[in-house]
Enzyme design. Structure first.
Site, PDB file in Angstrom:
ATOM      1  CB  ALA A 145     -31.532  31.356   2.563  1.00 55.28           C
ATOM      2  N   GLY A 195     -33.259  36.445   5.065  1.00 50.90           N
ATOM      3  CA  GLY A 195     -32.766  35.566   4.001  1.00 50.90           C
ATOM      4  C   GLY A 195     -33.853  34.605   3.535  1.00 50.90           C
ATOM      5  CE1 TYR A 241     -25.386  42.534  12.778  1.00 46.06           C
ATOM      6  CE2 TYR A 241     -25.737  44.874  13.239  1.00 46.06           C
ATOM      7  CZ  TYR A 241     -26.104  43.716  12.578  1.00 46.06           C
ATOM      8  OH  TYR A 241     -27.170  43.740  11.704  1.00 46.06           O
TER       9      TYR A 241
END
Ligand code: NDP
Ligand code: PMR
Length: 396
Positions: A94, A99, A274
């Site tokens: 975050a 986030g 990824y």
């Protein structure tokens, strides 16, 4: 192809009979294989620490299932009833991008206390301040997803804090498209899959008990997916494509020594690693829903927030890419979305038919994409309706 991998993987899932019949969290294996002895040490009762540590060097993923403690099913508050207290939400990563924007959007409602689970405490503190999140609405707790010990430590600290857990948002990720050689997590797993998938898998698996205990009307576990892992979309067909193959690299421990660092056993490719990790994220939610939704009432969801082309995720990419990617997404693919808008979307993921079936997700994405062409993409009312109707919670 991701889809091939998905079907291969789902056919590999085994739910032990007991798990179905006595509504307990028995099986912690994922994709038909248990993740490793690191994870096993957590799920199986009280393995001595020294044994756990010696296992850490092994890092092999074995074809077996694991046992966990069986938490009682908790539905103290009937669905739909409101509690008076603030909701308590953990958001990983975050400290920036999506986030941070999600933390801000939730905190601003005044209805949520956000636990920002971040690897860099100071960065997170600065980010929260500069986003204007009021002090009483957030707490920062250390979490490095590239270390399974850190994940366990985080869970211990969180439990010690005495806060309930109502929503877990698995958002953090790394993307290493230009890396020539693999790098590794503390336990020796390739870094992207280790961080994005394995770290989050352990975190989710451990916190499932805590979510289950929540008396909040809508308990949720959300993982951020990506369209680039979906090979029946245009974006998912940009090479290198996601492909989990027969999982031989994962089974070998992803350590790049006696096994490949890639899930499918191939040569290291950072961009593919990824995308593979995002396929795993989406499949995890699909499988958690199948195994645990009925017995716990927890809504499991995976979300593609849109292309937030300006975030730190692309920090490792070449400068030319970072320059051209935002206008390309804004004006050509029209897949661009701002951090604020993406944060609002993630903050809004709510209960419904509680997970994305990734197969229909592709079709829905394509329909919505064409519906949205030429419209202002930040006002996705119509699309949202369709998605809520079809899936309950997916926003494009
Ligand atoms: P950012 O790089 O801005 O955010 C990623 C966050 O993850 C950062 O806070 C970072 O921490 C954190 N993080 C990285 N490694 C670790 C770790 N080992 N332990 C704990 N936290 C860690 O990228 P985005 O906001 O774009 O990405 C958020 C999510 O959205 C990701 O899951 C990504 O896959 C997904 N996504 C993004 C898209 C986009 O277009 N940007 C599109 C589709 C999905 P730190 O600040 O310390 O670096
Ligand atoms: Mg992609 C509808 C078209 C579309 C969308 C929605 C995205 C999203 N991309 C699309 C198309 C294309 N991209 C095309 C036609 C190309 C070739 C020119 C292209 C290329 C491209 C690259 C090189 N795109 C990328 C990259 C990246 O490095 C990004 C990536 O794959 O990160 C994993 C990316 C992305 N494109 C997207 C999205 C959302 C990304 C970032 C994915 C993520 O963060 O998970």
């Amino acid at each position: 192809m991701a889809l091939q991998a998905a079907s291969l993987v789902s056919s590999g899932f085994v739910v032990p009979k007991e798990a179905k019949s006595n509504a307990s969290f028995k099986d912690s294996s994922l994709f038909g294989v248990s993740l490793s002895d690191h994870l096993k040490a957590d799920f199986s009762s009280s393995a001595p620490r020294s044994k756990r540590e010696s296992n850490q060097r092994v890092g092999a993923v074995r074809a077996q299932t694991m046992a966990t403690a069986s938490p009682a099913v908790n539905r103290a508050v009937p669905e739909g009833k409101k509690t008076l207290r603030k909701g308590s939400v953990v958001i990983t990563g975050a400290s920036s991008g999506l986030g941070l924007a999600t933390a801000k959007a939730l905190a601003e409602t005044g209805k949520w206390h956000v636990i920002m689970a971040c690897r860099d405490f100071l960065k997170a503190e600065r980010a929260a301040k500069s986003a204007g999140i009021a002090k009483e609405n957030y707490t920062i707790m250390h979490l490095d997803l590239a270390s399974l010990d850190s994940v366990r430590q985080f869970v211990d600290n969180f439990r010690r804090s005495g806060r309930p857990l109502d929503v877990l948002v698995c958002n953090a990720a790394v993307y290493l498209p230009t890396a020539k050689d693999p790098t590794f997590t503390a336990e020796g797993f390739e870094l992207s899959v280790g961080t994005n998938h394995l770290g989050h898998f352990l975190l989710s698996r451990l916190l499932l008990d805590d979510l289950n205990k929540s008396d909040y009307p809508s308990k949720r576990l959300i993982i951020v997916g990506s369209i680039t892992g979906n090979t029946n979309t245009l974006a998912g067909n940009v090479p290198p494509k996601a492909n989990l193959g027969d999982l031989r690299g994962l089974a070998g421990g992803l350590n790049g020594l006696n096994s490949s660092s890639m899930i499918d056993g191939g040569e290291f490719d950072g961009a593919k690693a990824y995308k593979d990790s995002k396929v795993c994220n989406m499949l995890t939610m699909q499988e958690f829903h199948r195994r645990f939704h009925e017995e716990t009432g927890i809504a499991f969801a995976s979300l593609y927030p849109g292309c937030i082309a300006t975030t730190g995720l692309f920090r490792e990419h070449i400068p030319l890419f970072r320059l051209l990617f935002p206008p390309f997404q804004k004006y050509i693919t029209k897949g661009f979305v701002s951090e604020d808008e993406a944060g609002k979307r993630l903050a809004q993921v709510k209960k419904g038919e509680p997970h994305i079936k990734i197969f229909s997700y592709h079709a829905i994405y394509i329909i919505c994409y064409f519906l949205a062409l030429g419209r202002e993409r930040s006002k996705l009312g119509k699309i949202r309706c369709i998605l809520e109707l079809e899936q309950g919670l997916c926003f494009i």
